[in-house]
Design an enzyme around this catalytic site. Structure first.
Site, mmCIF file in Angstrom:
data_model
loop_
_atom_site.group_PDB
_atom_site.id
_atom_site.type_symbol
_atom_site.label_atom_id
_atom_site.label_comp_id
_atom_site.label_asym_id
_atom_site.label_seq_id
_atom_site.Cartn_x
_atom_site.Cartn_y
_atom_site.Cartn_z
ATOM 1 N N ASP A 7 0.869 -1.171 0.000
ATOM 2 C CA ASP A 7 0.000 0.000 0.000
ATOM 3 C C ASP A 7 0.914 1.231 0.000
ATOM 4 O OD1 ASP A 7 0.928 0.237 2.607
ATOM 5 O OD2 ASP A 7 -1.040 0.214 3.556
ATOM 6 N N CYS A 66 3.105 -3.184 4.049
ATOM 7 C CA CYS A 66 2.232 -2.065 4.427
ATOM 8 C C CYS A 66 2.986 -1.298 5.514
ATOM 9 C CB CYS A 66 0.842 -2.549 4.870
ATOM 10 S SG CYS A 66 0.824 -3.695 6.250
ATOM 11 N N THR A 68 3.029 -1.708 8.817
ATOM 12 C CA THR A 68 3.594 -2.618 9.819
ATOM 13 C C THR A 68 3.786 -4.040 9.303
ATOM 14 O OG1 THR A 68 1.351 -3.183 10.462
ATOM 15 C CG2 THR A 68 2.425 -1.399 11.715
ATOM 16 N N HIS A 99 9.742 -23.970 8.872
ATOM 17 C CA HIS A 99 8.671 -24.589 9.668
ATOM 18 C C HIS A 99 7.284 -24.363 9.076
ATOM 19 C CE1 HIS A 99 11.091 -24.681 13.725
ATOM 20 N NE2 HIS A 99 11.791 -25.113 12.689
ATOM 21 N N HIS A 134 6.479 -30.830 10.582
ATOM 22 C CA HIS A 134 5.803 -29.579 10.181
ATOM 23 C C HIS A 134 4.701 -29.832 9.161
ATOM 24 C CE1 HIS A 134 8.794 -27.537 12.478
ATOM 25 N NE2 HIS A 134 9.774 -28.092 11.764
HETATM 26 C C1 RB5 Z 1 -1.797 2.682 6.701
HETATM 27 O O1 RB5 Z 1 -1.770 3.888 7.410
HETATM 28 C C2 RB5 Z 1 -1.548 1.508 7.656
HETATM 29 O O2 RB5 Z 1 -2.619 1.348 8.518
HETATM 30 C C3 RB5 Z 1 -1.289 0.249 6.873
HETATM 31 O O3 RB5 Z 1 -0.236 0.446 6.000
HETATM 32 C C4 RB5 Z 1 -0.886 -0.988 7.652
HETATM 33 O O4 RB5 Z 1 0.166 -0.723 8.524
HETATM 34 C C5 RB5 Z 1 -1.941 -1.775 8.275
HETATM 35 O O5 RB5 Z 1 -1.695 -2.850 8.851
#
Ligand code: RB5
Length: 149
Positions: A7, A66, A68, A99, A134
């Protein structure tokens, strides 16, 4: 083949991963996003998950980024047959393959530097799925998918 998606929050890290893969001569397909304009991560998770699912080469996998890595991981894992793993160091990258036989790794553009990301990808690519005990666990994951609950 490596299927890449992000994203807006993962866009810059995806671009640096792409540059590095290009320099190494590794084949990839970038399914977007293509700018910093705000988009919804599940749309890209789904596109990459579908590509990975269609590709029968066991060496193919996906990389989703993304902010995180969490949203991409949750979304991609909704697709049957996808085992998406959020990796945050070399050890988790290695065992995601050994695994969990992960077919997608996810990372955070806000938590992972380009240098770290490339190390994680290298470690994932040089690891081998161990099978054995596994395999039974992975079969149980497939059974959960079939329960449709
Ligand atoms: C976007 O601001 C953020 O929420 C998205 O990139 C992501 O980290 C969601 O898990």
């Amino acid at each position: 083949m490596i299927y890449l998606g992000s994203d807006h929050a993962g866009f810059e890290l995806k671009e640096s991963i792409k540059d590095a893969l290009e320099k190494k001569g590794v084949k990839y397909l970038d399914i977007g996003t293509d700018s910093l304009k705000s988009v919804d991560y599940p749309d890209y998770a789904l596109k990459v998950a579908e590509k990975v699912k269609e590709d029968k080469d066991k060496n193919s996998f996906g990389i989703l980024v993304c902010g995180t890595g969490i949203g991409m991981e949750i979304s991609a894992n909704k697709v049957d047959g996808i085992r998406a793993a959020l990796v945050h160091d070399e050890y988790t990258s290695q065992v995601a393959k050994e695994h969990n036989n992960a077919n997608i790794i996810t990372m955070g553009g806000r938590t992972t530097t380009p240098t770290e990301a490339l190390r994680f990808i290298d470690r994932f690519m040089s690891a081998k799925y161990e099978g054995g005990r596994h395999e039974n666990r992975i079969n149980k994951i497939s059974s959960i998918e079939k329960l449709n609950i």
